[in-house]
Design a protein around this motif. Structure first.
Motif, PDB file in Angstrom:
ATOM      1  N   LEU A 175      -0.946   7.970   0.176  1.00 24.81           N
ATOM      2  CA  LEU A 175      -2.674   8.103  -0.771  1.00 24.81           C
ATOM      3  C   LEU A 175      -2.557  10.070  -0.959  1.00 24.81           C
ATOM      4  O   LEU A 175      -2.416  10.546   0.761  1.00 24.81           O
ATOM      5  CB  LEU A 175      -3.642   7.822  -1.552  1.00 24.81           C
ATOM      6  CG  LEU A 175      -3.911   6.378  -1.659  1.00 24.81           C
ATOM      7  CD1 LEU A 175      -5.248   6.190  -1.575  1.00 24.81           C
ATOM      8  CD2 LEU A 175      -2.997   6.729  -3.091  1.00 24.81           C
ATOM      9  N   LEU A 182       0.548  -0.916   0.133  1.00 23.28           N
ATOM     10  CA  LEU A 182       0.031   0.090   0.099  1.00 23.28           C
ATOM     11  C   LEU A 182       0.529   1.699   0.393  1.00 23.28           C
ATOM     12  O   LEU A 182       1.112   1.355   0.946  1.00 23.28           O
ATOM     13  CB  LEU A 182      -0.777  -0.107   1.101  1.00 23.28           C
ATOM     14  CG  LEU A 182      -1.511  -1.145   1.244  1.00 23.28           C
ATOM     15  CD1 LEU A 182      -2.973  -1.213   2.547  1.00 23.28           C
ATOM     16  CD2 LEU A 182      -2.792  -1.453   0.268  1.00 23.28           C
ATOM     17  N   HIS A 183       0.672   2.015  -1.312  1.00 25.58           N
ATOM     18  CA  HIS A 183       1.720   3.477  -0.719  1.00 25.58           C
ATOM     19  C   HIS A 183       0.429   4.303  -0.681  1.00 25.58           C
ATOM     20  O   HIS A 183      -0.618   4.311  -0.580  1.00 25.58           O
ATOM     21  CB  HIS A 183       1.475   3.872  -2.257  1.00 25.58           C
ATOM     22  CG  HIS A 183       2.271   3.122  -3.168  1.00 25.58           C
ATOM     23  ND1 HIS A 183       2.659   3.128  -4.449  1.00 25.58           N
ATOM     24  CD2 HIS A 183       3.766   3.130  -3.500  1.00 25.58           C
ATOM     25  CE1 HIS A 183       2.931   2.103  -5.404  1.00 25.58           C
ATOM     26  NE2 HIS A 183       4.733   2.719  -4.191  1.00 25.58           N
ATOM     27  N   THR A 217      -4.694  11.155  -0.273  1.00 24.09           N
ATOM     28  CA  THR A 217      -5.810  11.356   1.146  1.00 24.09           C
ATOM     29  C   THR A 217      -5.037  10.987   2.698  1.00 24.09           C
ATOM     30  O   THR A 217      -6.285  11.225   3.754  1.00 24.09           O
ATOM     31  CB  THR A 217      -7.545  10.359   0.791  1.00 24.09           C
ATOM     32  OG1 THR A 217      -6.584   8.642   0.813  1.00 24.09           O
ATOM     33  CG2 THR A 217      -7.866  11.259   0.450  1.00 24.09           C
ATOM     34  N   ASP A 218      -4.068  10.664   2.714  1.00 24.74           N
ATOM     35  CA  ASP A 218      -3.371  10.348   3.981  1.00 24.74           C
ATOM     36  C   ASP A 218      -2.375  10.857   4.386  1.00 24.74           C
ATOM     37  O   ASP A 218      -2.269  10.718   5.333  1.00 24.74           O
ATOM     38  CB  ASP A 218      -2.523   8.680   3.649  1.00 24.74           C
ATOM     39  CG  ASP A 218      -3.393   7.418   2.685  1.00 24.74           C
ATOM     40  OD1 ASP A 218      -2.924   6.877   2.216  1.00 24.74           O
ATOM     41  OD2 ASP A 218      -3.792   7.150   3.783  1.00 24.74           O
TER      42      ASP A 218
END
Lengths: 290, 156, 768
Positions: C687, C684-685, C689-690
């Motif tokens: 994003l 998981l990269h 939104t993170d």
């Protein structure tokens, strides 16, 4: 990775669809392709023929008939989320679908595709379980109606035969003052949920719970509904009642370790989210009644 | 990953025991089995074509039976490789009389491998369980006298 | 053009018993199927990319007798399309004899571990150590001694564009042209020539602007396979790796465990550091890629920006059955920073001092530069205390602490925390016996029509090289940036340079280009002065024209270019002492690095030492374990700033990568060596939104060692965040006394940590 070689057929009507399915042994229906195409690229799915039903208008409707919301299997997530009819009559569905992937996926993916694909934590399946939906499965021989709990067989497997197509989702519209809530924990926005919970709660004029429906995703092979009436009916839904309901859920589920998370964490999360969802749905019901 | 289950088979313990240890029954009842060749006593090589919902493909594998305790219990080890990756299943099958029928209890440990997408990982244990159930159901039908359609694709 | 696909090992460790390719070879559309044995008629083993006292294994581009990691290429196929090539892979039968695998670092180093290379006798690829100062005495006398075990997991750059290569062997001219996505075309050319024993000047490597490198594309490992297939078929062969291949066999990184022992005085002054790091380079960190070197770098920099009286460090670098380990944004400086900055916060806690005050007491002071750190490197300049002060303002540290006191009273379930760390970003590395070597070469050229052409061995990998070099040349030469063009990425066109890594752009490359531009300017001024029969001191170039100060004579660069080249031409115009009026080539090397050990046996590999501090504000949900990043603030000192927007872009991008490592990214290998993260739903990269908007500020401490006072700044922002995040989460969950021991900090791990706290169990953990 590249898929194995396949043939492609596009159909615009149901009779044409049934004819295509009947003519080939290893045919697979493709609509939005958001689940199927990646599986084909990984060679996990190897259909010999893809039957593209994106042109079958007969499967695209979103209408209300009395106390039932009828959504055609080809309705895109975006269409359902944007529909004033759905927002009015079944807001739980809109809340749940907002967690599906990203806008690009929601533009293409269909509710029917999601239901037939049957990922253990699919928001569509969890919401429909909570709503007590029925599914209309069609074939050249006619239609049959299947309650959602029976439709889900196991992970990625549903009660649909190769010559059949999911035609419609029939959702009973919840009574006017029913509160709803949808809660989910995922690692990032748009990811598959680790655990998600959908709840519907109806109350009487004194705030006592008269009806409750609860479904969870990510804790079993498919989305599951759990009956927590024994803990809640006839009384106001406070923290103690919610905790009791969470205990009933805990006894009913047996989440396994998998590549998403460990069973112990999923169990913990289920408890947290069940309490949060029930309390929020109860608050919502009280607000609607006020 | 572990899974366990129980199946009720219509037949005496003896009949069920013989059936489960017979390569011809294994070939007929293993879902999607296209061929079974005997490498040595109790050691088989199989080619199966899986078609469960979206998941389809040809898988090659082997199976070994052994560690028998009388005519009550035996151990099974199977492994297969195909597009989804590799899977090995090892465990025991135990028989118990249940009136005129036989209860078959199985307990297996599953190990998966190969570079598979996250989607496939989710499905492996459910698929293993499903195929196992289907196998015992087919054996039950066979014992009841029904003939099975040839070269059936596993999953429907 | 043909397309390549590779059959990869499903086992982490196995002997290859037999390979049957007959059915694949017979498939229509397939033009070549080569096993490792078949390939030996074309190539030899992969040459080492680094060898500083390391054990170099004999390994090939395709596995031969054994496979060492899951995903290792075993058979290569060239077919009319990638679809057909993958179909052919299914027709190949390989019989393996699986061997016991080992993946954990300490397990690989333990006696009795399965050996990857039996003739080594163990799994140690290299080891090294040093000690300076009265270590035993300092620890014996210290008021406080702290012991920490601090591990970090395995992850990597995983750029948007994976590896891709198009190899064209021309059988008539016997030349090999390789287009590939790489950070270092010249290095790839050398490595490919060595691998195939091919004349190096008949190999041309072309690398256009690439879709991300981050250090992962600094070797010729998989790239040799399309070359092999082109040699075998005589046709161009293209390989574009799938994301699965990228995750399975692209260069991986981090993956180590530190044991830190720190001696501190009664008044919170650091005295001694005794550190050991055990690193894991997967199946190899020398030939597949140069991963082994980063642990040596880590040893040299674990003292960080602080002052010490005594220092001891050692490393053992282990091989294991995982993908090979290369470079990734940090290359050891991150490995040094993480345990130190986590320890600083935990020690401050134990001593009852604020983490800010504890750092201030121990920083090297702004007036102490150049400062030779106890481990050997000479830090050029900096103001660590100022970076920290500016950071506290930027993130409103006191305000956050006040909010935290109100919020974390136990009435809610979301806990606020703030973590901070300082960092050192040694830049411009110069490593002997290694592709990460010590020089850069550039040519700056005046063209006949007056344009300026720059030929550089550097490479644009998304860090804005073209923009910054145009600015630098325009500034130095006196033209406008629009007059300048940069040529890079073609080994037939550019001088031998190493490419971008170790933040060399703003150290080696900019210095090199600036010096070349200065030389060209001096020469053009001499030419004009000679033309006008005046003093050179009175002539200058500005705005694209060369002019006499206070006089009326002026020539545009275009006019000068015309006169010099063709109208009338150089003959008779150029003064004798100007040996080249057209262009200047400069070879730049670090004035401060040193490979000769000093009196204490220390060497110095890095040219400049950027620095900085940063903070993250988090909210941790104690019921679900989810961490929300509320604020990020970075103060960076990269010396003279050439382009503020590019600097901020680098800070943002690197920091988010670091957060990815802290919270999301992980290569998880199980005990059988099976990799579980082979697509982007399981690796998981981070994003958009993170993370929230990122606040940046700057301190400018010019470097005395580079031409413009620039330092590097490609890595600093990626070096810090993991320590900062750990500090932030430990701060948020202070009521429960948790200590992070495993990364990444997934919600599940946070809950597992909280479960160890009786207080948490009482408040939130009651079983349903």
């Amino acid at each position: 990775m590249k898929p194995k070689s396949f043939d492609y057929v596009r159909v615009d009507t149901l009779p044409a669809l049934f004819a295509a399915l009947g003519a080939h042994d290893n045919a697979k229906i493709v609509a939005g392709g958001q689940s199927l195409v990646p599986m084909m690229n990984f060679r996990v799915a190897q259909p010999e023929v893809l039957v593209d039903i994106n042109g079958v208008e007969a499967l695209r409707h979103v209408v209300r008939e009395g106390a039932v919301l009828r959504i055609g299997a080809l309705a895109r997530y975006r269409d359902v989320i944007d529909s004033p009819l759905v927002r009015d009559s079944v807001p739980l569905l809109v809340a749940a679908l907002g967690h599906v992937g990203y806008p690009a996926i929601r533009n293409r993916g269909t509710l029917g595709g999601s239901v037939v694909h049957n990922d253990p934590s699919a928001e569509t399946g969890v919401a429909l379980c909570c709503l007590g939906a029925e599914l209309v499965v069609a074939s050249a021989e006619g239609e049959r109606v299947v309650p959602i709990a029976e439709f889900f067989v196991t992970t990625y497997l549903t009660d649909i035969a190769p010559h059949e197509v999911l035609a419609e989702l029939r959702i009973p519209v919840p009574a006017p003052r029913t509160g709803y809530a949808f809660r989910e924990v995922a690692k990032r926005v748009g990811d598959f949920a680790i655990v998600n919970v959908a709840a519907l709660v109806a109350v009487d004029t004194r705030g006592a719970t008269t009806a409750v429906s609860l479904a969870l995703g990510g804790v079993a092979e498919t989305p599951v509904a759990v009956d927590v009436g024994a803990a809640l009916l006839g009384r106001p839904l406070d923290a103690a009642r919610a905790a009791e309901a969470a205990r009933l859920v805990d006894a009913a589920i047996d989440p396994q370790d998998d590549n998403v998370a460990g069973g112990e964490y999923k169990r913990h999360l289920a408890g947290v989210l069940v309490k949060q969802a029930l309390l929020a749905a109860h608050e919502d019901a009280l607000a609607k009644g006020a | 990953m572990k899974f366990e289950g129980e199946s009720q088979l219509e037949g005496s313990k003896d009949a069920v025991w013989d059936a489960l240890n017979d390569p011809r029954v294994i070939e007929k009842c293993t879902p999607g089995c296209q061929s079974l060749s005997i490498v040595a006593p109790d050691s088989y090589e199989l080619v199966t074509k899986i078609g469960i919902a979206s998941i389809s493909g040809t898988y090659k594998g082997s199976m070994r039976l052994g560690d028998r305790l009388g005519r009550e219990q035996y151990a099974m080890f199977a492994e297969g490789a195909g597009p989804i990756g590799t899977m090995s299943v090892a465990g025991t099958v135990a028989l118990r009389e249940n009136g005129a029928a036989t209860s078959v209890n199985y307990s297996f440990e599953v190990q998966v491998g190969g570079a598979m997408t996250g989607m496939a990982q989710r499905a492996l244990l459910p698929i293993a369980k499903l195929l196992t159930k289907q196998f015992f159901k087919s054996v039950d039908k066979l014992l009841a006298g029904a003939s099975l359609p040839a070269a059936e694709e596993g999953g429907t | 053009m043909l397309h390549a696909a590779m059959l990869r090992s499903p086992h982490a460790h196995a002997r290859i018993k037999s390979i049957d390719v007959a059915r694949a070879r017979a498939m229509p559309g397939v033009h070549a199927v080569l096993t490792g044995e078949d390939a030996k008629q074309y190539w030899g083993p992969l040459p080492p990319t680094i060898d500083i006292g390391m054990k170099v294994p004999t390994v090939y581009g395709l596995a031969t007798e054994k496979v060492y990691y899951m995903g290792e290429p075993v058979v290569a196929v060239a077919a009319d399309s990638r679809y057909l090539a993958e179909d052919a892979l299914e027709l190949i039968d390989v019989e393996y004899e699986p061997l016991p695998a080992v993946t954990d670092t300490e397990a690989a180093l333990a006696p009795g571990a399965p050996l990857l290379y039996p003739d080594w006798g163990d799994n140690v690829q290299c080891e090294w150590g040093m000690a300076v100062g009265p270590v035993d005495e300092v620890f014996a006398q210290a008021a406080h001694v702290f012991d920490y075990r601090i591990p970090q997991h395995r992850y990597s750059g995983v750029s948007l564009e994976g590896r891709a290569a198009l190899a064209q062997f021309d059988a008539y001219s016997r030349k090999l042209t390789l287009h590939c996505s790489t950070q270092s075309p010249n290095l790839v050319r050398t490595l490919v020539a060595q691998t195939f024993n091919f004349p190096e000047h008949d190999v041309q490597v072309i690398a256009p602007d690439i879709g991300g490198g981050y250090g992962n594309k600094l070797q010729a490992d998989a790239e040799v396979i399309p070359c092999l297939l082109s040699l075998a078929t005589g046709r161009p062969v293209k390989w574009t790796e799938s994301r699965q291949e990228n995750l399975l066999s692209g260069m991986q990184c981090r993956d180590y465990v530190w044991y830190l022992r720190v001696a501190v005085s009664r008044d919170g002054i650091l005295q001694g550091l005794d550190a050991k790091v055990y690193g894991n380079v997967g199946c190899d960190g020398t030939c597949h890629a140069a991963g082994a070197g980063k642990f040596l770098v880590a040893c040299g920099y674990v003292p960080g920006p602080y002052k010490w009286q005594a220092f001891k460090v050692s490393t053992k670098v282990a091989v294991s059955n995982k993908a090979p380990s290369g470079a990734y944004r940090g290359y050891g400086k991150d490995i040094a920073n993480f345990p130190l900055e986590v320890a600083m916060n935990r020690m401050a806690d134990a001593l009852g001092i604020s983490p800010v005050e504890f750092r201030r007491r121990n920083f090297i002071g702004r007036d102490e530069f150049p400062y030779q750190q106890i481990s050997g490197p000479i830090y050029d300049s900096g103001d660590y205390a100022l970076c920290l002060s500016k950071l506290l303002d930027l993130v409103d540290y006191d305000g956050v602490k006040r909010r935290q006191a109100r919020q974390n009273d136990g009435t809610g379930s979301r806990y606020l925390g703030i973590g901070l760390a300082s960092m050192l970003e040694p830049s411009g590395g110069a490593v002997p016996n290694c592709i990460f070597n010590s020089y850069e070469v550039a040519t700056v050229r005046l063209m006949p029509e007056g344009g300026i052409l720059v030929l550089t061995g550097h490479q644009d990998i998304g860090q804005g090289t073209e923009t910054t070099l145009c600015q630098v040349v325009a500034d130095e030469l006196g033209c406008t940036p629009d007059d300048v063009r940069i040529i890079y990425g073609d080994t037939n066109a550019v001088p031998y340079g190493m490419g971008p890594w170790s933040s060399r752009g703003a150290t080696f490359n900019v210095s090199c280009v600036a010096e070349a531009a200065r030389t060209l300017k001096r020469n053009l001024i001499e030419v004009a002065a000679h033309l006008w029969q005046c003093e050179a001191t009175g002539v200058d170039i500005a705005g694209g024209a060369i002019a006499e100060a206070g006089g009326e004579r002026t020539l545009t660069l275009k006019a000068l270019g015309n006169q010099l080249h063709l109208w009338p031409g150089a003959f008779g115009i150029v003064p004798k002492h100007v040996t080249n009026p057209f262009e200047a080539t400069h070879y730049w090397t670090s004035p401060i690095a040193s490979w000769a050990p000093d009196e204490l046996g220390r060497i110095r590999l890095y040219s400049t030492h950027p620095s900085g501090s940063s903070a993250i504000v988090v909210e941790v949900d104690a019921e679900t374990g989810k961490i929300e990043v509320k604020d990020i603030a970075i103060v960076d000192d990269c010396g003279v700033i050439i382009n503020p927007m590019i600097v901020e872009g680098q800070l943002h991008g690197g920091y988010v990568q670091g957060i990815g490592g802290a919270l999301l990214e992980e290569f998880h290998y199980d005990e059988r060596g099976q990799l579980w993260n082979t697509d982007l739903t399981s690796y998981l990269h981070p994003l958009a939104t993170d993370v929230p908007a990122i606040k940046c500020d700057h301190v400018i401490s010019p470097s005395p060692y580079t031409a413009l006072g620039t330092k590097g700044m490609g890595e600093g922002s990626a070096i810090m965040p993991v320590a900062v995040m750990v500090n932030a989460v430990e701060d948020a969950l202070r009521p429960f006394g948790v200590r992070v021991s495993e990364l990444p900090l997934t919600p599940e791990r946070v809950i597992a940590l909280l479960r160890t706290s009786p207080r948490w169990r009482e408040m939130y953990g009651a079983p349903a």
